[in-house]
Enzyme design. Structure first.
Site, mmCIF file in Angstrom:
data_model
loop_
_atom_site.group_PDB
_atom_site.id
_atom_site.type_symbol
_atom_site.label_atom_id
_atom_site.label_comp_id
_atom_site.label_asym_id
_atom_site.label_seq_id
_atom_site.Cartn_x
_atom_site.Cartn_y
_atom_site.Cartn_z
ATOM 1 N N CYS A 110 42.906 36.221 52.673
ATOM 2 C CA CYS A 110 42.271 37.262 53.510
ATOM 3 C C CYS A 110 42.625 37.139 54.993
ATOM 4 C CB CYS A 110 40.758 37.228 53.319
ATOM 5 S SG CYS A 110 40.272 37.350 51.598
ATOM 6 N N HIS A 237 37.810 40.857 59.173
ATOM 7 C CA HIS A 237 38.078 41.025 57.746
ATOM 8 C C HIS A 237 36.806 41.539 57.078
ATOM 9 C CE1 HIS A 237 38.840 40.301 53.627
ATOM 10 N NE2 HIS A 237 38.158 39.173 53.557
ATOM 11 N N ASN A 267 36.060 44.359 49.459
ATOM 12 C CA ASN A 267 36.921 43.372 50.114
ATOM 13 C C ASN A 267 38.342 43.523 49.555
ATOM 14 O OD1 ASN A 267 38.338 41.059 50.802
ATOM 15 N ND2 ASN A 267 36.620 39.670 50.443
HETATM 16 O O1 UT7 Z 1 37.340 37.217 51.695
HETATM 17 C C1 UT7 Z 1 36.499 36.129 51.474
HETATM 18 C C2 UT7 Z 1 35.982 36.306 50.090
HETATM 19 N N1 UT7 Z 1 34.658 35.992 49.785
HETATM 20 C C3 UT7 Z 1 33.534 36.232 50.506
HETATM 21 O O2 UT7 Z 1 33.533 36.626 51.634
HETATM 22 C C4 UT7 Z 1 32.231 35.923 49.824
HETATM 23 C C5 UT7 Z 1 31.147 35.425 50.745
HETATM 24 N N2 UT7 Z 1 29.888 35.310 50.034
HETATM 25 C C6 UT7 Z 1 29.113 36.383 49.762
HETATM 26 O O3 UT7 Z 1 29.448 37.488 50.145
HETATM 27 C C7 UT7 Z 1 27.811 36.169 49.041
HETATM 28 O O4 UT7 Z 1 27.593 34.774 48.833
HETATM 29 C C8 UT7 Z 1 27.738 36.896 47.665
HETATM 30 C C9 UT7 Z 1 27.647 38.396 47.890
HETATM 31 C C10 UT7 Z 1 28.940 36.570 46.814
HETATM 32 C C11 UT7 Z 1 26.471 36.466 46.925
HETATM 33 O O5 UT7 Z 1 25.330 36.731 47.736
HETATM 34 P P1 UT7 Z 1 24.217 35.632 47.941
HETATM 35 O O6 UT7 Z 1 23.191 36.220 48.807
HETATM 36 O O7 UT7 Z 1 24.899 34.376 48.406
HETATM 37 O O8 UT7 Z 1 23.629 35.498 46.473
HETATM 38 P P2 UT7 Z 1 23.519 34.205 45.548
HETATM 39 O O9 UT7 Z 1 24.846 33.819 44.993
HETATM 40 O O10 UT7 Z 1 22.718 33.152 46.268
HETATM 41 O O11 UT7 Z 1 22.617 34.754 44.399
HETATM 42 C C12 UT7 Z 1 21.244 35.122 44.613
HETATM 43 C C13 UT7 Z 1 20.684 35.643 43.309
HETATM 44 C C14 UT7 Z 1 20.948 34.701 42.128
HETATM 45 O O12 UT7 Z 1 19.853 34.806 41.244
HETATM 46 P P3 UT7 Z 1 18.684 33.697 41.233
HETATM 47 O O13 UT7 Z 1 19.400 32.413 40.910
HETATM 48 O O14 UT7 Z 1 18.100 33.712 42.605
HETATM 49 O O15 UT7 Z 1 17.781 34.192 40.162
HETATM 50 C C15 UT7 Z 1 22.162 35.301 41.475
HETATM 51 O O16 UT7 Z 1 22.254 34.975 40.112
HETATM 52 O O17 UT7 Z 1 21.310 36.879 42.970
HETATM 53 C C16 UT7 Z 1 21.926 36.773 41.672
HETATM 54 N N3 UT7 Z 1 23.133 37.555 41.673
HETATM 55 C C17 UT7 Z 1 23.160 38.880 41.396
HETATM 56 N N4 UT7 Z 1 22.190 39.737 41.047
HETATM 57 C C18 UT7 Z 1 22.546 41.022 40.848
HETATM 58 C C19 UT7 Z 1 24.395 37.157 41.957
HETATM 59 N N5 UT7 Z 1 25.252 38.197 41.872
HETATM 60 C C20 UT7 Z 1 24.505 39.266 41.522
HETATM 61 C C21 UT7 Z 1 24.813 40.619 41.281
HETATM 62 N N6 UT7 Z 1 23.804 41.453 40.958
HETATM 63 N N7 UT7 Z 1 26.066 41.098 41.389
#
Ligand code: UT7
Length: 310
Positions: A110, A237, A267
C-alpha cells in the site's frame, strides 16, 4: 518533480455491503462504522494489466504526452497477473511505447505509489526530456478470502496513473520498512506450492498505521521546513476512515483537510492514492503550485510520505 496529469480505471463490477452481508456474516452498519466503506469495485475479467494500461492511457491523453516521450514505466502492485513478464513491460507493449524504456514492477504494497514516485524522480533526473508513468494497479480480489469477514470487507480493485517529469521543485520524502511476515501477507507459498490468501492482523496494522504515519509526516515537514498549515492538500492511503481520523487527531489538524474516497472504493492498496489524486484533478481541486502531502503504509511493513509541488 511534477505530476503533469492523472488517470484512473475502476472495474465495472461493484460489490456493496448489502451483497457482502449475503456472502459472509457481516452487515452494512458494522462495515460503515468500523471502516467508512460502502462499496468496492471488483474485477470480473479486468486484469492488473488492463486496469494499469487504461489508467496510464488516460493520464497520457490528459498530459498531452506522446508514447515516444515516455522513458520510464513503474507499476506499483502486489497483485501482478504473473510473476514475469512484469506488468510494466506489458504496459510498454499495450500502449505502444518505445523500446528505449526502463520498465519494472515495484512491490511496496500500500506504500507502493509513494515509493514509485520517489524512485521515478531519481531515475528521470538522468533521462533528460523524458516523462515517466507511475501506476498503481491492483486486483486484490484474486487474493482475498471471501470467507474471512475481517479482511474481505476492506479491499477493492482499481488503478490510478500519473505522468511525471523531473522538472520543478524536488519532492521531499520520508520512507521506512520493518520486515514482518506475520502482520499482513498475501500469496505466501504453502508446502504444496499453492499460494495462501491475504491474511492480516487488523488491529496490529491499525496500531502500526496510526503511530507510524503521523511520525513520518512530522519528519517530512521537518525536512521540508514547513508547517502542516502550509500544506494545501493531504492525501493518505485509503485503508480505513478511522485510521485517517486518528492520524488527523495525532497531528492536531482538521479531518476536513484530508481527501477521502474510501466510501466508494474500499482499500485498493497501491492504487488508492493515485485514484484519489485523479478524482481531485477531475474536481478541479489541484492547482499548479499547490503543496500536496501524500502518506502511505502497508504490508512489508512499509511506509512513506512525500511532499510535492503540484
Ligand atoms: O492497507 C493496509 C491494510 N489494512 C488495514 O489498514 C487494516 C487496519 N485495520 C482495520 O481497519 C480494522 O482493524 C478492521 C476493520 C480490520 C477491524 O476493525 P476492528 O475495530 O479492529 O475490529 P476487531 O477485529 O477488533 O473486531 C471487533 C468485533 C469482533 O467480535 P467480538 O470478538 O468483539 O465478538 C469481530 O469478530 O467485530 C467482529 N467482526 C465483524 N463483525 C461484523 C470482525 N469483522 C467483522 C465484520 N462484520 N466484517
Amino acid at each position: 518533480m511534477q505530476i503533469i496529469a492523472m488517470g484512473s480505471c475502476l472495474p465495472e463490477g461493484i460489490l456493496d455491503n448489502e451483497q457482502l452481508s449475503r456472502m459472509v456474516e457481516t452487515n452494512d452498519e458494522w462495515i460503515v462504522t468500523r471502516t467508512g466503506i460502502r462499496q468496492r469495485h471488483i474485477a470480473h475479467g479486468e486484469t492488473t494489466l488492463s486496469l494499469a494500461a487504461a489508467a496510464a492511457r488516460q493520464a497520457m491523453e490528459r498530459a498531452g504526452v506522446a508514447p515516444d516521450r515516455i522513458g520510464l514505466v513503474v507499476v506499483c502492485t502486489f497483485t501482478p497477473d504473473q510473476a514475469t513478464p512484469s506488468t510494466a513491460c506489458l504496459v510498454q507493449q499495450e500502449l505502444g511505447l518505445g523500446q528505449d524504456v526502463l520498465a519494472f514492477d515495484l512491490n511496496a504494497a500500500c506504500s507502493g505509489f509513494i515509493y514509485g514516485l520517489a524512485t521515478a524522480e531519481g531515475l528521470l533526473s538522468r533521462m533528460e526530456g523524458r516523462y515517466g508513468l507511475v501506476i498503481g494497479s491492483e486486483v486484490i480480489s484474486r487474493t482475498v478470502d471471501y470467507t474471512d469477514r475481517g479482511t474481505c470487507i476492506l479491499f477493492g480493485d482499481g488503478a490510478g496513473a500519473a505522468v511525471v517529469s523531473a522538472e520543478g521543485p524536488a519532492a521531499v520524502a520520508d520512507f521506512g520498512c520493518n520486515g514482518d511476515l506475520a502482520v499482513l501477507s498475501a500469496g505466501v507459498r504453502r508446502e504444496d506450492g499453492s499460494a495462501a490468501p491475504l491474511a492480516m492482523n487488523g488491529k496490529e496494522v491499525f496500531r502500526f498505521a496510526v503511530s507510524t504515519v503521523p511520525a513520518s509526516i512530522r519528519k517530512l515537514l521537518d525536512k521540508a521546513g514547513l508547517s502542516l498549515d502550509e500544506v494545501d492538500h493531504i492525501v493518505c492511503h485509503q485503508a480505513n476512515h478511522r485510521i485517517v481520523e486518528s492520524i488527523a487527531r495525532h497531528l492536531q489538524t482538521d479531518l476536513g483537510r484530508f481527501y477521502e474516497n474510501i466510501e466508494f472504493y474500499g482499500n485498493t492498496s497501491a492504487a488508492s492514492i493515485p485514484i484519489a489524486l485523479c478524482e481531485m484533478q477531475e474536481k478541479g481541486l489541484l492547482h499548479r503550485g499547490d503543496t500536496v502531502l501524500l502518506a502511505g503504509f502497508g504490508s512489508g511493513l512499509t511506509w512513506g510520505s512525500l511532499l510535492l509541488t503540484w
